[in-house]
Design a protein around this motif. Sequence first.
Motif, PDB file in Angstrom:
ATOM      1  N   ASP A  51       0.837  -1.173   0.389  1.00  0.00           N
ATOM      2  CA  ASP A  51       0.023  -0.138   0.129  1.00  0.00           C
ATOM      3  C   ASP A  51       0.718   1.114  -0.246  1.00  0.00           C
ATOM      4  OD1 ASP A  51       0.965   0.597   2.410  1.00  0.00           O
ATOM      5  OD2 ASP A  51      -0.704   0.325   3.635  1.00  0.00           O
ATOM      6  N   TYR A 227      -1.250 -11.339   3.435  1.00  0.00           N
ATOM      7  CA  TYR A 227      -3.124 -10.423   3.745  1.00  0.00           C
ATOM      8  C   TYR A 227      -2.964  -9.214   2.732  1.00  0.00           C
ATOM      9  CZ  TYR A 227       0.691  -6.837   6.644  1.00  0.00           C
ATOM     10  OH  TYR A 227       2.205  -6.554   6.694  1.00  0.00           O
ATOM     11  N   VAL A 228      -4.350  -9.110   2.707  1.00  0.00           N
ATOM     12  CA  VAL A 228      -4.736  -7.717   1.672  1.00  0.00           C
ATOM     13  C   VAL A 228      -5.000  -6.563   2.720  1.00  0.00           C
ATOM     14  CG1 VAL A 228      -6.783  -6.658   0.665  1.00  0.00           C
ATOM     15  CG2 VAL A 228      -6.472  -9.384   1.043  1.00  0.00           C
ATOM     16  N   LYS A 230      -6.058  -2.132   2.541  1.00  0.00           N
ATOM     17  CA  LYS A 230      -6.739  -1.258   2.064  1.00  0.00           C
ATOM     18  C   LYS A 230      -6.397  -1.068   0.575  1.00  0.00           C
ATOM     19  CE  LYS A 230     -10.446   1.701   3.568  1.00  0.00           C
ATOM     20  NZ  LYS A 230     -10.486   3.173   3.897  1.00  0.00           N
ATOM     21  N   ASP A 231      -6.667  -0.088  -0.814  1.00  0.00           N
ATOM     22  CA  ASP A 231      -6.396   0.022  -1.494  1.00  0.00           C
ATOM     23  C   ASP A 231      -4.952   0.019  -1.830  1.00  0.00           C
ATOM     24  OD1 ASP A 231      -8.463   1.870  -1.268  1.00  0.00           O
ATOM     25  OD2 ASP A 231      -6.969   2.871   0.367  1.00  0.00           O
ATOM     26  N   THR A 232      -5.069  -2.122  -2.602  1.00  0.00           N
ATOM     27  CA  THR A 232      -3.739  -2.555  -2.689  1.00  0.00           C
ATOM     28  C   THR A 232      -4.815  -3.048  -4.058  1.00  0.00           C
ATOM     29  OG1 THR A 232      -4.167  -4.534  -1.217  1.00  0.00           O
ATOM     30  CG2 THR A 232      -2.660  -2.323  -0.777  1.00  0.00           C
ATOM     31  N   GLU A 235      -6.252  -5.741  -3.286  1.00  0.00           N
ATOM     32  CA  GLU A 235      -7.959  -5.756  -2.527  1.00  0.00           C
ATOM     33  C   GLU A 235      -9.077  -6.229  -3.583  1.00  0.00           C
ATOM     34  OE1 GLU A 235      -8.931  -2.298  -1.361  1.00  0.00           O
ATOM     35  OE2 GLU A 235     -10.844  -2.849  -0.537  1.00  0.00           O
ATOM     36  N   TYR A 238      -9.363  -9.888  -3.823  1.00  0.00           N
ATOM     37  CA  TYR A 238      -9.603 -10.409  -2.536  1.00  0.00           C
ATOM     38  C   TYR A 238     -10.881 -11.005  -2.848  1.00  0.00           C
ATOM     39  CZ  TYR A 238     -11.503 -11.452   1.976  1.00  0.00           C
ATOM     40  OH  TYR A 238     -11.976 -11.753   2.868  1.00  0.00           O
ATOM     41  N   ARG A 239     -11.568  -9.678  -3.228  1.00  0.00           N
ATOM     42  CA  ARG A 239     -13.437  -8.785  -3.336  1.00  0.00           C
ATOM     43  C   ARG A 239     -13.539  -9.754  -4.687  1.00  0.00           C
ATOM     44  NH1 ARG A 239     -13.685  -5.856   0.623  1.00  0.00           N
ATOM     45  NH2 ARG A 239     -12.688  -4.416   1.503  1.00  0.00           N
ATOM     46  N   ARG A 279      -6.836  -0.632   8.087  1.00  0.00           N
ATOM     47  CA  ARG A 279      -6.424  -0.997   6.730  1.00  0.00           C
ATOM     48  C   ARG A 279      -6.054  -2.633   6.600  1.00  0.00           C
ATOM     49  NH1 ARG A 279      -0.242   0.015   8.177  1.00  0.00           N
ATOM     50  NH2 ARG A 279       0.932  -0.842   5.890  1.00  0.00           N
ATOM     51  N   ILE A 281      -7.919  -5.813   5.621  1.00  0.00           N
ATOM     52  CA  ILE A 281      -9.091  -5.906   4.636  1.00  0.00           C
ATOM     53  C   ILE A 281      -9.509  -8.068   5.391  1.00  0.00           C
ATOM     54  CG2 ILE A 281     -10.375  -7.190   2.971  1.00  0.00           C
ATOM     55  CD1 ILE A 281      -9.456  -3.604   3.758  1.00  0.00           C
TER      56      ILE A 281
END
Length: 312
Positions: A51, A227-228, A230-232, A235, A238-239, A279, A281
Amino acid sequence: MRPKGGDLIYRKWSTELRAGFGFRVQKICLDTGSGCPNRESLTSGGCVFCDSSGGGTGAWLRGESLEDQIARGMKSALGHYKAKACILYFQSYSATYGSPDRFIEAVERATVAARRFVPVVGLSVGTRPDLVHPWVVDYLTSLVRPDFQVWLELGVQTTDEKGLLWLRRGHDLKAVEDCLERCQDSPFSLCAHLIAGIPGEREDQLLRSARWLLDRGVSGLKFHPLYVLKDTPLEGLYRQGDFEPLSMEDYASKVAKVIDLEGSRFVVQRIAADVRGERLIAPKWIEDKNRVIAEIEGRLGCHSMEVKVPVS
Ligand code: SF4
């Protein structure tokens, strides 16, 4: 290492520091906003998991000077941890990106600022393997003294070429190999960062990566699961269901295997991820670091991480 009694003890960096210096030594994390050649800017592009803080504190983007960062780091180092010395850790992005002068000036400025609080007994520099230029090797070599530790921390993450591509590292394994060759016979120490749970990797990839690095002079390892944040880019994957994080049990089992089979060859500088809050997710289990450590130690049969090591 299995002492009498059967319990396995692994080498923990904080314990070794205390044993070597005779008191608590605290790492002070620093962010010079150096950026990284794998990013478009401080806030965009980069490895799939990275990030805008570039793996660090985000202090530079918050406008904190090096002196401010040191003052903040010292508050917890001296207050909470009762540290009597510090190691300056150039953590964020790729610290050796940019001119030698910029980096060396940052080290000198940070040293002056930190010495107002406690002695500086070491330096740790985090960077990419393809940014370990000859000047970096020469400069770090010039700093090593018996009472001053110097570590070069390499973001390697995996030795699997497909994994490097999936992570969008922007370098191949040959770049890691070339870097380690350049550092061969240097007096400073090498620590590598490794990630468990890269999609498509072999079941024992973490062990394979660790062994490959240990065979080439690395003597410290830092582990965390993929790990995930935010704003990468991760993300997004993953979503849309294209990435599933490891379970805590799988992560613990992989790390425990490396320590069980190769633990005498390296010092553990990080055993679990250190991220929490907005931060993060997924996976949320990493927020409970104590539980993750207990899960790993349970598999190793450790009775305690704080092993009694005689003070030299
Ligand atoms: S090399 Fe490091 S700083 Fe650069 S994008 Fe990747 S994780 Fe972030």
